[in-house]
Scaffold this motif. Structure first.
Motif, PDB file in Angstrom:
ATOM      1  N   LYS A   4     -60.583   3.225  16.072  1.00  0.00           N
ATOM      2  CA  LYS A   4     -61.796   3.122  16.880  1.00  0.00           C
ATOM      3  C   LYS A   4     -62.534   4.456  16.865  1.00  0.00           C
ATOM      4  CE  LYS A   4     -63.769   1.452  21.144  1.00  0.00           C
ATOM      5  NZ  LYS A   4     -63.553   0.764  22.406  1.00  0.00           N
ATOM      6  N   GLY A   5     -61.797   5.552  16.936  1.00  0.00           N
ATOM      7  CA  GLY A   5     -62.412   6.875  16.860  1.00  0.00           C
ATOM      8  C   GLY A   5     -63.153   7.076  15.547  1.00  0.00           C
ATOM      9  N   LYS A   6     -62.543   6.647  14.436  1.00  0.00           N
ATOM     10  CA  LYS A   6     -63.206   6.790  13.135  1.00  0.00           C
ATOM     11  C   LYS A   6     -64.486   5.967  13.067  1.00  0.00           C
ATOM     12  CE  LYS A   6     -59.526   5.978  10.492  1.00  0.00           C
ATOM     13  NZ  LYS A   6     -58.739   5.772   9.263  1.00  0.00           N
ATOM     14  N   CYS A   7     -64.438   4.785  13.621  1.00  0.00           N
ATOM     15  CA  CYS A   7     -65.617   3.925  13.615  1.00  0.00           C
ATOM     16  C   CYS A   7     -66.735   4.553  14.462  1.00  0.00           C
ATOM     17  CB  CYS A   7     -65.249   2.531  14.143  1.00  0.00           C
ATOM     18  SG  CYS A   7     -66.494   1.263  13.875  1.00  0.00           S
ATOM     19  N   LEU A   8     -66.378   5.048  15.625  1.00  0.00           N
ATOM     20  CA  LEU A   8     -67.367   5.706  16.487  1.00  0.00           C
ATOM     21  C   LEU A   8     -67.937   6.948  15.812  1.00  0.00           C
ATOM     22  CD1 LEU A   8     -65.466   5.275  19.845  1.00  0.00           C
ATOM     23  CD2 LEU A   8     -67.715   4.288  19.315  1.00  0.00           C
ATOM     24  N   LEU A   9     -67.093   7.684  15.116  1.00  0.00           N
ATOM     25  CA  LEU A   9     -67.543   8.870  14.399  1.00  0.00           C
ATOM     26  C   LEU A   9     -68.587   8.485  13.355  1.00  0.00           C
ATOM     27  CD1 LEU A   9     -67.313  11.893  13.720  1.00  0.00           C
ATOM     28  CD2 LEU A   9     -65.389  11.299  12.229  1.00  0.00           C
ATOM     29  N   LEU A  62     -65.568  -2.512  16.224  1.00  0.00           N
ATOM     30  CA  LEU A  62     -65.210  -1.922  17.520  1.00  0.00           C
ATOM     31  C   LEU A  62     -64.625  -2.972  18.457  1.00  0.00           C
ATOM     32  CD1 LEU A  62     -68.239   0.475  18.100  1.00  0.00           C
ATOM     33  CD2 LEU A  62     -65.874   1.122  17.609  1.00  0.00           C
ATOM     34  N   LYS A  63     -65.151  -4.184  18.397  1.00  0.00           N
ATOM     35  CA  LYS A  63     -64.615  -5.266  19.236  1.00  0.00           C
ATOM     36  C   LYS A  63     -63.173  -5.576  18.863  1.00  0.00           C
ATOM     37  CE  LYS A  63     -69.067  -7.508  19.992  1.00  0.00           C
ATOM     38  NZ  LYS A  63     -69.888  -8.684  19.671  1.00  0.00           N
ATOM     39  N   LYS A  64     -62.883  -5.570  17.569  1.00  0.00           N
ATOM     40  CA  LYS A  64     -61.501  -5.845  17.126  1.00  0.00           C
ATOM     41  C   LYS A  64     -60.559  -4.736  17.568  1.00  0.00           C
ATOM     42  CE  LYS A  64     -62.662  -9.637  15.258  1.00  0.00           C
ATOM     43  NZ  LYS A  64     -62.528 -10.814  16.099  1.00  0.00           N
ATOM     44  N   PHE A  65     -61.008  -3.492  17.434  1.00  0.00           N
ATOM     45  CA  PHE A  65     -60.163  -2.379  17.870  1.00  0.00           C
ATOM     46  C   PHE A  65     -59.930  -2.445  19.381  1.00  0.00           C
ATOM     47  CE2 PHE A  65     -62.235  -0.162  14.072  1.00  0.00           C
ATOM     48  CZ  PHE A  65     -61.241  -0.581  13.209  1.00  0.00           C
ATOM     49  N   GLU A  66     -60.945  -2.855  20.128  1.00  0.00           N
ATOM     50  CA  GLU A  66     -60.791  -2.996  21.574  1.00  0.00           C
ATOM     51  C   GLU A  66     -59.817  -4.128  21.904  1.00  0.00           C
ATOM     52  OE1 GLU A  66     -60.958  -1.518  25.153  1.00  0.00           O
ATOM     53  OE2 GLU A  66     -62.051  -0.604  23.492  1.00  0.00           O
ATOM     54  N   GLN A  67     -59.833  -5.199  21.111  1.00  0.00           N
ATOM     55  CA  GLN A  67     -58.862  -6.280  21.299  1.00  0.00           C
ATOM     56  C   GLN A  67     -57.439  -5.757  21.124  1.00  0.00           C
ATOM     57  OE1 GLN A  67     -60.777  -9.252  18.506  1.00  0.00           O
ATOM     58  NE2 GLN A  67     -59.790 -10.639  19.945  1.00  0.00           N
ATOM     59  N   LEU A 109     -58.506  -6.239  10.098  1.00  0.00           N
ATOM     60  CA  LEU A 109     -59.779  -6.951  10.173  1.00  0.00           C
ATOM     61  C   LEU A 109     -60.881  -6.019  10.660  1.00  0.00           C
ATOM     62  CD1 LEU A 109     -61.500  -9.483   9.982  1.00  0.00           C
ATOM     63  CD2 LEU A 109     -60.603 -10.175  12.227  1.00  0.00           C
ATOM     64  N   GLY A 110     -60.580  -5.205  11.650  1.00  0.00           N
ATOM     65  CA  GLY A 110     -61.552  -4.230  12.135  1.00  0.00           C
ATOM     66  C   GLY A 110     -62.003  -3.287  11.029  1.00  0.00           C
ATOM     67  N   GLU A 111     -61.066  -2.818  10.243  1.00  0.00           N
ATOM     68  CA  GLU A 111     -61.413  -1.933   9.133  1.00  0.00           C
ATOM     69  C   GLU A 111     -62.277  -2.658   8.096  1.00  0.00           C
ATOM     70  OE1 GLU A 111     -60.808   1.536   8.277  1.00  0.00           O
ATOM     71  OE2 GLU A 111     -60.728   1.366  10.451  1.00  0.00           O
ATOM     72  N   ALA A 112     -61.925  -3.892   7.804  1.00  0.00           N
ATOM     73  CA  ALA A 112     -62.714  -4.670   6.833  1.00  0.00           C
ATOM     74  C   ALA A 112     -64.142  -4.868   7.344  1.00  0.00           C
ATOM     75  CB  ALA A 112     -62.051  -6.019   6.575  1.00  0.00           C
ATOM     76  N   LEU A 113     -64.279  -5.156   8.621  1.00  0.00           N
ATOM     77  CA  LEU A 113     -65.610  -5.322   9.210  1.00  0.00           C
ATOM     78  C   LEU A 113     -66.397  -4.019   9.159  1.00  0.00           C
ATOM     79  CD1 LEU A 113     -64.599  -7.530  12.249  1.00  0.00           C
ATOM     80  CD2 LEU A 113     -66.149  -8.223  10.404  1.00  0.00           C
ATOM     81  N   LYS A 114     -65.717  -2.921   9.437  1.00  0.00           N
ATOM     82  CA  LYS A 114     -66.374  -1.612   9.396  1.00  0.00           C
ATOM     83  C   LYS A 114     -66.910  -1.336   7.996  1.00  0.00           C
ATOM     84  CE  LYS A 114     -64.087   2.228   9.125  1.00  0.00           C
ATOM     85  NZ  LYS A 114     -63.212   3.380   9.327  1.00  0.00           N
ATOM     86  N   TYR A 115     -66.080  -1.563   6.991  1.00  0.00           N
ATOM     87  CA  TYR A 115     -66.496  -1.299   5.611  1.00  0.00           C
ATOM     88  C   TYR A 115     -67.516  -2.309   5.103  1.00  0.00           C
ATOM     89  CZ  TYR A 115     -63.123   2.437   5.290  1.00  0.00           C
ATOM     90  OH  TYR A 115     -62.442   3.607   5.496  1.00  0.00           O
ATOM     91  N   ASP A 116     -67.627  -3.436   5.796  1.00  0.00           N
ATOM     92  CA  ASP A 116     -68.619  -4.448   5.433  1.00  0.00           C
ATOM     93  C   ASP A 116     -69.946  -4.201   6.150  1.00  0.00           C
ATOM     94  OD1 ASP A 116     -69.324  -6.873   3.994  1.00  0.00           O
ATOM     95  OD2 ASP A 116     -69.289  -7.889   5.943  1.00  0.00           O
ATOM     96  N   GLY A 117     -70.060  -3.079   6.839  1.00  0.00           N
ATOM     97  CA  GLY A 117     -71.307  -2.755   7.528  1.00  0.00           C
ATOM     98  C   GLY A 117     -71.462  -3.443   8.866  1.00  0.00           C
ATOM     99  N   GLN A 118     -70.348  -3.816   9.480  1.00  0.00           N
ATOM    100  CA  GLN A 118     -70.372  -4.468  10.786  1.00  0.00           C
ATOM    101  C   GLN A 118     -69.580  -3.649  11.813  1.00  0.00           C
ATOM    102  OE1 GLN A 118     -69.751  -8.837  10.644  1.00  0.00           O
ATOM    103  NE2 GLN A 118     -69.412  -8.515   8.442  1.00  0.00           N
ATOM    104  N   PRO A 119     -70.025  -2.421  12.069  1.00  0.00           N
ATOM    105  CA  PRO A 119     -69.235  -1.544  12.935  1.00  0.00           C
ATOM    106  C   PRO A 119     -69.089  -2.048  14.368  1.00  0.00           C
ATOM    107  CG  PRO A 119     -71.380  -0.589  12.512  1.00  0.00           C
ATOM    108  CD  PRO A 119     -71.246  -1.769  11.611  1.00  0.00           C
TER     109      PRO A 119
END
Length: 116
Positions: free
Chosen positions: A65-70, A39-44, A25-35
């Protein structure tokens, strides 16, 4: 004793499925432009792995999470997460995961060096 262990195994399998789905879900949100939501999902996932004895997916949570932050340009923080993932992956001994983390670390270090 068998019932107790089987109940624990069932609970862990349910938690593992939830955790892996949170990563997806975190990855899907990231690719949907909701980083930020990603990040909240990865923290969960990180919290879930830290709160019980099941840390099977902790390295994946750190890596994603590192990829998203990058991608958000937060290279220094991303590097910290990649390095945490690397520690866990070295302990796992899975060479493909180690290689993935090493590539991410090298990429971020190069980007930080180029920025200087």
């Amino acid at each position: 004793m068998a019932i107790e262990r089987l109940e624990k195994a069932l609970k862990l399998s349910f938690e593992n499925k939830q955790i892996s789905n949170l990563i997806r879900l975190g990855e899907a949100l990231k690719y949907d432009g909701q980083p930020e939501e990603a990040l909240k999902k990865f923290e969960q996932v990180i919290d879930a792995c830290m709160s019980n004895t099941n840390s099977m997916f902790l390295d994946f949570a750190y890596q994603h999470k590192g990829k998203c932050l990058l991608e958000l340009g937060q290279m220094d923080i991303a590097l910290d997460y990649f390095q945490e993932a690397m520690k866990l992956r070295l302990a796992k001994g899975d060479q493909s995961l180690i290689d993935s983390s090493q590539k991410a670390i090298n990429h971020v270090k190069q980007a930080i060096w180029n920025r200087s």
